[in-house]
Scaffold this active site. Structure first.
Site, PDB file in Angstrom:
ATOM      1  N   GLU A 191      -4.023 -19.328 -56.926  1.00 54.64           N
ATOM      2  CA  GLU A 191      -3.247 -20.565 -56.921  1.00 54.64           C
ATOM      3  C   GLU A 191      -3.702 -21.502 -58.036  1.00 54.64           C
ATOM      4  O   GLU A 191      -2.879 -22.149 -58.696  1.00 54.64           O
ATOM      5  CB  GLU A 191      -3.364 -21.236 -55.556  1.00 54.64           C
ATOM      6  CG  GLU A 191      -2.649 -20.461 -54.463  1.00 54.64           C
ATOM      7  CD  GLU A 191      -2.866 -21.021 -53.072  1.00 54.64           C
ATOM      8  OE1 GLU A 191      -2.091 -20.659 -52.162  1.00 54.64           O
ATOM      9  OE2 GLU A 191      -3.804 -21.822 -52.888  1.00 54.64           O
ATOM     10  N   ASP A 234     -14.604 -21.929 -39.817  1.00 55.04           N
ATOM     11  CA  ASP A 234     -15.455 -21.175 -40.741  1.00 55.04           C
ATOM     12  C   ASP A 234     -16.888 -21.072 -40.253  1.00 55.04           C
ATOM     13  O   ASP A 234     -17.646 -20.222 -40.731  1.00 55.04           O
ATOM     14  CB  ASP A 234     -15.442 -21.833 -42.123  1.00 55.04           C
ATOM     15  CG  ASP A 234     -14.089 -21.736 -42.806  1.00 55.04           C
ATOM     16  OD1 ASP A 234     -13.207 -21.058 -42.254  1.00 55.04           O
ATOM     17  OD2 ASP A 234     -13.920 -22.324 -43.885  1.00 55.04           O
TER      18      ASP A 234
END
Length: 420
Positions: free
Chosen positions: A168, A297
């Site tokens: 990206e 995470d």
């Protein structure tokens, strides 16, 4: 009522707080920042497509309607599990009955921490601003440079890491150079800038099916991005990036090659996995600890096949909502905590204008313009504030119609034009 303390106001922590909000349960949410950051769009701040205020919202504003939720801006130094206290770096100790750890992840340079000063990662607003300044300033300095070699160095951007972040970022920088900056300079042609994407593995986007990864590669190459797959970085310094013994002179280097969980495992005295994650049970409770939970995470949470769940925003958000509702039922009605079940809503990456990929699992895939529209819609909906959704939608519409980017601000003094 038992006091629930949540560390971290990312997707998981904020979702937990919202699920507990409006109840009789006292909740304290601790974060080192006073804002919730929409990390998936951070790369657009780094490439001048959006401003920080478009993707960050004050935590107190989000939780203002809920009187049972207290917000504390502070940095955690450790956790005393015997006394059930969270210790902050300023000396304050906050007592808990239930503790939720959702502290997210940080970038890892795989033992080369000295590279961080030359190749910032993309985990914070400060890093995004630093990357934006480096990219824009390099074009400004190239406009003034007299030496063609130095001009080429200034117009070379190297992105390390072929995952969604690197893909990206590389695509967005290439579009910035070839469209938004194309008519703004007199002595250089920004479209000739070199954007190099380096991946140590054999291909880009290893978590995606081969067909989608190949489509993403072709889309990047159409934008002019040079892809170096199967190439490991040997060194990063002020002169550039060294790969296979060859130095690539570059003024801007960006790190997107890996992440590691926060230091939460050390707070609890636990042995983490290679990525620093804490093992959790099916109900998201930390294995070997009482009344402590981890998600996002930070947590090593396995799916039905025994594989770790990916570090995606949707995983953390679903875990936070599930845990918040489960704790609410447990503390008010004595209901046992049910196991968490992840519902995959698709993994996505945007490559450039009209180009994106979506993997919904079980062979369901989408790419191209339809995936690009779906990606935009999903990310707008996930923004926490209505005003943000309106601003981002208008910014994207303006950018789509005009190819312009409005956040092209350089906020630091010019750097020397010569390479060290």
């Amino acid at each position: 009522m038992s006091h629930v303390v949540i560390i971290g106001a990312g997707f998981g922590g904020l979702a937990t707080a919202k699920a507990l909000a409006g109840s009789e349960i006292p909740v304290t949410l601790i974060d080192s920042n006073n804002y919730h950051l929409f990390v998936p769009l951070l790369y657009q701040v780094a490439t001048a497509a959006l401003s920080p205020a478009d993707i960050a919202e004050p935590i107190r504003h989000i939780l203002a309607p809920y009187s049972n939720v207290r917000v504390v801006m502070g940095r955690v130094a450790g956790v005393d599990t015997a006394e059930k206290q969270v210790h902050l770096t300023d000396g304050e100790a906050i007592t808990y009955d239930r503790l939720v750890i959702a502290t997210g992840s940080t970038s890892t340079y795989f033992g080369h921490d000295d590279w961080a000063s030359y190749a910032p990662s993309l985990k914070s607003i400060e890093e995004a601003r630093a990357i934006r300044t480096s990219v824009l300033q390099s074009f400004e300095l190239a406009e003034r440079a007299q030496d063609p070699v130095e001009q080429e160095r200034l117009m070379t951007i190297v992105v390390v890491g072929g995952g969604p972040t690197g893909v990206e970022m590389a695509g967005s920088i290439a579009e910035l150079a070839r469209h938004a900056l194309a008519r703004d300079f007199r002595h250089i042609d920004p479209a000739t800038a070199r954007v190099i994407l380096v991946e140590a593995g054999p291909r880009l986007l290893a978590a995606f099916p081969e067909t989608l990864a190949s489509y993403a590669r072709r889309s990047l190459e159409r934008l002019g991005v040079t892809i170096m797959a199967g190439k490991a970085v040997e060194r990063i310094d002020a002169a550039g990036v060294t790969i296979a013994g060859t130095l690539i002179p570059a003024a801007t280097m960006i790190w997107g090659a890996g992440v590691r969980a926060s230091a939460a495992a050390s707070w609890l005295g636990l042995t983490a996995d290679r990525s620093g994650r804490i093992p959790v049970a099916e109900d998201l409770s930390v294995v070997g600890k009482t009344d402590i939970y981890a998600l996002g995470d930070t947590a090593l949470c396995l799916d039905d096949a025994g594989r770790p769940l990916p570090g995606l925003a949707q995983v953390a958000q679903q875990q936070g909502t599930h845990l918040g509702r489960a704790l609410r039922a447990n503390l008010t009605r004595g209901t046992a905590l049910p196991p968490f079940v992840f519902h995959n809503r698709g993994n996505a990456a945007i490559v450039g204008r009209h180009a994106a990929i979506f993997d919904f699992g079980r062979g369901r895939r989408l790419r191209g313009f339809a995936a690009w529209l779906l990606w935009a819609a999903v990310h707008v909906v996930l923004l926490v504030d209505f005003a943000q959704r309106v601003r981002v939608s208008l910014q994207w519409l303006w950018r789509y119609l005009t190819y312009r980017r409005g956040a092209r601000l350089i906020t630091t003094p010019p750097q020397p034009t010569r390479a060290p």
